[in-house]
Enzyme design. Structure first.
Site, PDB file in Angstrom:
ATOM      1  N   LEU A  53      74.681 -13.614   0.418  1.00  6.76           N
ATOM      2  CA  LEU A  53      75.228 -14.722   1.193  1.00  6.76           C
ATOM      3  C   LEU A  53      75.601 -14.171   2.561  1.00  6.76           C
ATOM      4  O   LEU A  53      76.118 -13.056   2.668  1.00  6.76           O
ATOM      5  CB  LEU A  53      76.481 -15.306   0.521  1.00  6.76           C
ATOM      6  N   ASP A  54      75.365 -14.942   3.593  1.00  3.75           N
ATOM      7  CA  ASP A  54      75.804 -14.526   4.917  1.00  3.75           C
ATOM      8  C   ASP A  54      77.313 -14.296   4.911  1.00  3.75           C
ATOM      9  O   ASP A  54      78.045 -14.945   4.154  1.00  3.75           O
ATOM     10  CB  ASP A  54      75.470 -15.603   5.952  1.00  3.75           C
ATOM     11  N   LYS A  55      77.770 -13.428   5.784  1.00  2.00           N
ATOM     12  CA  LYS A  55      79.204 -13.131   5.870  1.00  2.00           C
ATOM     13  C   LYS A  55      80.059 -14.386   5.991  1.00  2.00           C
ATOM     14  O   LYS A  55      81.068 -14.522   5.286  1.00  2.00           O
ATOM     15  CB  LYS A  55      79.474 -12.180   7.041  1.00  2.00           C
ATOM     16  N   THR A  57      79.483 -17.410   4.993  1.00  2.00           N
ATOM     17  CA  THR A  57      79.275 -18.387   3.923  1.00  2.00           C
ATOM     18  C   THR A  57      80.132 -18.038   2.712  1.00  2.00           C
ATOM     19  O   THR A  57      80.190 -16.889   2.287  1.00  2.00           O
ATOM     20  CB  THR A  57      77.794 -18.420   3.505  1.00  2.00           C
ATOM     21  N   ARG A 165      71.068 -22.779   7.725  1.00  3.95           N
ATOM     22  CA  ARG A 165      71.636 -22.935   9.064  1.00  3.95           C
ATOM     23  C   ARG A 165      70.540 -23.256  10.085  1.00  3.95           C
ATOM     24  O   ARG A 165      70.715 -24.112  10.967  1.00  3.95           O
ATOM     25  CB  ARG A 165      72.399 -21.669   9.443  1.00  3.95           C
TER      26      ARG A 165
END
Length: 240
Positions: A53-55, A57, A165
Site C-alpha cells: 500500500l502506498d505510504k 493509503t 490515484r
C-alpha cells in the site's frame, strides 16, 4: 500497536495507518517506523509483505509468516485471484458506476527506481468504480458556486503503481488529499476547513483463496478515525 485484522499459522493482516511505510525505502530516508518491523516486534515472528500500500493509503495490508507462503501468496496476487476493494472521497460528482480502462506508464521514483528502465511500454490497467454517496458544500470557487464530492467504491482488476490515484485523476475526479495526483486547491480546502491532512483512500476489503488450505479468506477493515471524521462533516446524499 498495530490492529490485527486476521491471523493464522501462515498469514497475518493488519489495518495499516495512513502515513506508515510498509518497509524501509529510499523514498523517505528519514522515516524510522515501518510496518514490517512494527508487526515483527508485536507478534515476535518474521513477517513477509506480499503486496503493498502506498505510504499515505490506510487499510488492509497482508503478510506471510514464512518465505514459502509469501511466494505462494505473491502468485495468487499475480494471477488475479485476489479481490480488492477500496473506498475514497473524490472531487466532483462521479457517475453512478463505471470502469476505467486506461493503460499506465510505469512511474519511477527518483531514488528507489534509479536503475529501472524508463522505456517500458504502458501496462494495461482496469479499475471499476461505484458511487456510494454525494455531498455538496456551499463554498464558491472560481468555476462553481458549490464544492461537490463523491464517496466511491474502487475495485482494481490490475495492480499498477498508484493505479487508483492515477485513474481517478484521469477521469477528472482526483482523490482528496492526494498531493501527487490530486487537486491542490481542494486539498488546501480540506486542510483549512475540515482539518484533514491525509489521503482519503482506504483499502477496505481483501478476499483470496488461502495458499495452504484453499479456503476463501475474507478480510474487512473499517475506515480509520480520520476518514470517518471527514465523512461525518459532509452532508451526504445516498443514491437509494
Amino acid at each position: 500497536m498495530l490492529e490485527i485484522l486476521y491471523q493464522d499459522d501462515y498469514l497475518v493482516a493488519i489495518n495499516k495507518p495512513a502515513g506508515l511505510l510498509v518497509h524501509r525505502s529510499n523514498i523517505d530516508r528519514h522515516e524510522t517506523r515501518f510496518a514490517v518491523q512494527l508487526l515483527r516486534d508485536q507478534i515476535g515472528r518474521h513477517v513477509f509483505p506480499v503486496h503493498r500500500l502506498d505510504k499515505p493509503t490506510s487499510g488492509i495490508l497482508l503478510f506471510a509468516l514464512n518465505a514459502d507462503v509469501a511466494r505462494q501468496m505473491m502468485s495468487v496476487f499475480v494471477n488475479g485471484y485476489v479481490y480488492k476493494r477500496y473506498q475514497a472521497i473524490v472531487r466532483g460528482f462521479v457517475e453512478l458506476q463505471g470502469s476505467i480502462d486506461y493503460p499506465l506508464q510505469e512511474t519511477l521514483d527518483r531514488m528507489s527506481d534509479r536503475n529501472a528502465s524508463e522505456d517500458k511500454p504502458a501496462q494495461a490497467a482496469l479499475t471499476h468504480f461505484k458511487c456510494l454517496a454525494r455531498a455538496e458544500m456551499p463554498f464558491v470557487t472560481k468555476r462553481h458556486s458549490t464544492c461537490r464530492y463523491s464517496l466511491v467504491e474502487l475495485v482494481p482488476e490490475t495492480g499498477r503503481k498508484h493505479q487508483l490515484r492515477r485513474h481517478m485523476k484521469h477521469i477528472f475526479h482526483p482523490i482528496v488529499g492526494d498531493t501527487t495526483h490530486g487537486d491542490g486547491k481542494q486539498n488546501a480546502f480540506f486542510r483549512t476547513y475540515l482539518g484533514s491532512h491525509q489521503l482519503l483512500l482506504t483499502a477496505s476489503d481483501l478476499q483470496f483463496p488461502h495458499p495452504v488450505s484453499d479456503a476463501l479468506v475474507s478480510i474487512h477493515s473499517p475506515p480509520d478515525a480520520e476518514f470517518v471524521r471527514v465523512i461525518e462533516q459532509l452532508d451526504w446524499q445516498t443514491n437509494d
